[in-house]
Design a protein around this motif. Sequence first.
Motif, mmCIF file in Angstrom:
data_model
loop_
_atom_site.group_PDB
_atom_site.id
_atom_site.type_symbol
_atom_site.label_atom_id
_atom_site.label_comp_id
_atom_site.label_asym_id
_atom_site.label_seq_id
_atom_site.Cartn_x
_atom_site.Cartn_y
_atom_site.Cartn_z
ATOM 1 N N GLY A 29 0.840 -1.173 -0.096
ATOM 2 C CA GLY A 29 -0.016 0.061 -0.047
ATOM 3 C C GLY A 29 0.584 1.144 -0.044
ATOM 4 O O GLY A 29 0.517 2.137 -0.905
ATOM 5 N N GLU A 30 1.883 1.149 1.008
ATOM 6 C CA GLU A 30 2.844 2.458 0.744
ATOM 7 C C GLU A 30 3.516 2.548 -0.588
ATOM 8 O O GLU A 30 3.566 3.704 -1.055
ATOM 9 N N GLN A 31 3.788 1.436 -1.107
ATOM 10 C CA GLN A 31 4.667 1.416 -2.610
ATOM 11 C C GLN A 31 3.646 2.166 -3.619
ATOM 12 O O GLN A 31 4.068 3.153 -4.185
ATOM 13 N N ILE A 32 2.327 1.729 -3.547
ATOM 14 C CA ILE A 32 1.423 2.379 -4.552
ATOM 15 C C ILE A 32 1.088 3.581 -4.150
ATOM 16 O O ILE A 32 1.020 4.355 -5.141
ATOM 17 N N TYR A 33 0.976 3.900 -2.932
ATOM 18 C CA TYR A 33 0.669 5.428 -2.353
ATOM 19 C C TYR A 33 1.923 6.412 -2.822
ATOM 20 O O TYR A 33 1.387 7.299 -3.792
ATOM 21 N N LYS A 34 3.156 5.750 -2.598
ATOM 22 C CA LYS A 34 4.348 6.925 -3.115
ATOM 23 C C LYS A 34 4.193 6.805 -4.710
ATOM 24 O O LYS A 34 4.396 7.848 -5.439
ATOM 25 N N PHE A 35 3.978 5.613 -5.496
ATOM 26 C CA PHE A 35 3.823 5.823 -6.819
ATOM 27 C C PHE A 35 2.960 6.771 -7.388
ATOM 28 O O PHE A 35 3.042 7.330 -8.439
ATOM 29 N N LEU A 36 1.835 6.616 -6.832
ATOM 30 C CA LEU A 36 0.536 7.575 -7.437
ATOM 31 C C LEU A 36 0.852 9.098 -7.060
ATOM 32 O O LEU A 36 0.345 9.977 -7.678
ATOM 33 N N LEU A 37 1.856 9.458 -6.199
ATOM 34 C CA LEU A 37 2.351 10.856 -5.996
ATOM 35 C C LEU A 37 3.005 11.346 -6.916
ATOM 36 O O LEU A 37 3.407 12.465 -7.148
ATOM 37 N N ILE A 38 3.837 10.559 -7.743
ATOM 38 C CA ILE A 38 4.698 10.776 -8.697
ATOM 39 C C ILE A 38 3.975 10.917 -10.423
ATOM 40 O O ILE A 38 2.991 10.610 -10.319
ATOM 41 N N ASN A 39 4.664 11.455 -11.227
ATOM 42 C CA ASN A 39 3.962 11.630 -12.311
ATOM 43 C C ASN A 39 4.456 10.492 -13.740
ATOM 44 O O ASN A 39 4.011 10.665 -14.649
ATOM 45 N N ASP A 40 5.111 9.429 -13.265
ATOM 46 C CA ASP A 40 6.049 8.694 -13.869
ATOM 47 C C ASP A 40 4.565 7.802 -14.790
ATOM 48 O O ASP A 40 4.965 7.328 -16.097
ATOM 49 N N TYR A 41 3.537 7.570 -14.282
ATOM 50 C CA TYR A 41 2.524 6.756 -14.731
ATOM 51 C C TYR A 41 1.694 7.724 -15.865
ATOM 52 O O TYR A 41 1.013 7.032 -16.541
ATOM 53 N N TYR A 42 1.932 9.004 -15.873
ATOM 54 C CA TYR A 42 1.255 9.789 -16.628
ATOM 55 C C TYR A 42 1.493 9.414 -18.112
ATOM 56 O O TYR A 42 0.642 9.525 -18.988
ATOM 57 N N ILE A 43 2.744 8.844 -18.527
ATOM 58 C CA ILE A 43 2.874 8.315 -19.886
ATOM 59 C C ILE A 43 2.483 6.999 -20.241
ATOM 60 O O ILE A 43 2.422 6.586 -21.401
ATOM 61 N N SER A 44 1.917 6.365 -19.401
ATOM 62 C CA SER A 44 1.423 4.946 -19.603
ATOM 63 C C SER A 44 0.072 4.989 -20.271
ATOM 64 O O SER A 44 -0.996 6.000 -19.993
#
Length: 155
Positions: A29-44
């Motif tokens: 949950g913490e990993q996913i939370y931190k991931f969603l706070l960055i923009n890396d997935y915007y290009i997916s």
Amino acid sequence: MDQFQISKMLNMNNLQDILSSGKVNANEGEQIYKFLLINDYYISSEYEVVNTLFKVMVLNNLWDAQIALRYFEYLNYEGWEYECLIVRGILLENNLSLAGEFCLETKLVQNGLSYFRDNAIWRGIDYDNEHIPISPAEWGISYDYKKKKFYKKSS
């Protein structure tokens, strides 16, 4: 970018299990939370995978103002205008849990294609009450952590 790349970015071999069950342990949950706070997935182009990660936050009681804002920003950035209008309206009413319910009910992909709503009506309320500017920055919202309120950003 595909689901495999998102799982690599998250460093999670069990992403498919998480997406299927919606359940995570505290570390995941913490990993996913931190991931969603960055923009890396915007290009997916894996919109439904990203959307499901937001749903996982709701299902695991990790949905908070910061994640709700990221969800709004993601919808806005990716061009889901009516979904964005609904989430923005709900958040400006300071109804964080209702925004989570909308997230749970929303599909961004249908029959393998991007799915866009054709209106901003959700649960009998029409949230289409303002023009969406061309620049997402002109339409932003923020959260005051002291007052515990969402507000429109001033330009």
